[in-house]
Scaffold this motif. Sequence first.
Motif, mmCIF file in Angstrom:
data_model
loop_
_atom_site.group_PDB
_atom_site.id
_atom_site.type_symbol
_atom_site.label_atom_id
_atom_site.label_comp_id
_atom_site.label_asym_id
_atom_site.label_seq_id
_atom_site.Cartn_x
_atom_site.Cartn_y
_atom_site.Cartn_z
ATOM 1 N N LYS A 16 0.953 -1.166 -0.110
ATOM 2 C CA LYS A 16 -0.174 0.000 0.050
ATOM 3 C C LYS A 16 0.944 1.030 0.203
ATOM 4 O O LYS A 16 0.773 2.154 0.965
ATOM 5 N N GLU A 17 1.782 1.357 -0.878
ATOM 6 C CA GLU A 17 2.406 2.641 -1.183
ATOM 7 C C GLU A 17 2.104 3.006 -2.778
ATOM 8 O O GLU A 17 1.206 2.573 -3.275
ATOM 9 N N THR A 36 -2.277 5.360 -4.734
ATOM 10 C CA THR A 36 -2.006 4.397 -3.738
ATOM 11 C C THR A 36 -3.221 3.531 -3.658
ATOM 12 O O THR A 36 -4.399 3.882 -3.741
ATOM 13 N N ARG A 37 -2.985 2.171 -3.219
ATOM 14 C CA ARG A 37 -4.028 1.065 -2.896
ATOM 15 C C ARG A 37 -4.784 1.443 -1.740
ATOM 16 O O ARG A 37 -4.300 1.819 -0.823
ATOM 17 N N ASP A 38 -6.062 1.519 -1.907
ATOM 18 C CA ASP A 38 -7.008 1.904 -0.451
ATOM 19 C C ASP A 38 -7.441 0.464 -0.164
ATOM 20 O O ASP A 38 -6.917 0.030 1.024
ATOM 21 N N THR A 39 -8.225 -0.252 -1.055
ATOM 22 C CA THR A 39 -8.863 -1.641 -0.739
ATOM 23 C C THR A 39 -9.287 -2.384 -1.819
ATOM 24 O O THR A 39 -9.334 -1.635 -2.870
ATOM 25 N N THR A 40 -9.739 -3.647 -1.882
ATOM 26 C CA THR A 40 -10.089 -4.349 -2.800
ATOM 27 C C THR A 40 -11.258 -5.138 -1.900
ATOM 28 O O THR A 40 -11.167 -5.420 -0.976
ATOM 29 N N VAL A 89 -10.315 0.000 -4.916
ATOM 30 C CA VAL A 89 -10.429 1.469 -4.854
ATOM 31 C C VAL A 89 -9.016 1.803 -4.637
ATOM 32 O O VAL A 89 -8.015 1.508 -3.963
ATOM 33 N N ILE A 90 -8.453 2.942 -5.594
ATOM 34 C CA ILE A 90 -7.269 3.596 -5.551
ATOM 35 C C ILE A 90 -7.539 5.122 -5.216
ATOM 36 O O ILE A 90 -8.484 5.704 -5.624
ATOM 37 N N ASP A 91 -6.538 5.619 -4.645
ATOM 38 C CA ASP A 91 -6.474 7.036 -4.326
ATOM 39 C C ASP A 91 -5.384 7.588 -5.336
ATOM 40 O O ASP A 91 -4.270 7.435 -5.189
ATOM 41 N N LYS A 146 -3.399 10.398 -6.915
ATOM 42 C CA LYS A 146 -2.575 11.572 -6.744
ATOM 43 C C LYS A 146 -2.535 12.595 -7.782
ATOM 44 O O LYS A 146 -2.337 13.394 -8.088
#
Length: 60
Positions: free
Chosen positions: A15-16, A31-35, A56-58, A60
């Motif tokens: 998760k980076e 960055t990866r949030d969750t699957t 779900v990815i955040d 940038k």
Amino acid sequence: MGYDSLIKAIISVPKEELTIDWGNGLKIIATRDTTYETNNNLDEDDNGFLEYDAAVIDVK
């Protein structure tokens, strides 16, 4: 149900920072949030019912 290649790639990194490059030059840094597993909200006995994996990815 198994993960498709994109979901596999996303969950295979810590998760980076994650960089997704498409062949047309598009680059997404995130960055990866969750699957999670989800569906299309139809009843399970409906012919159009689908289950799928989501990530779900955040961005940038």
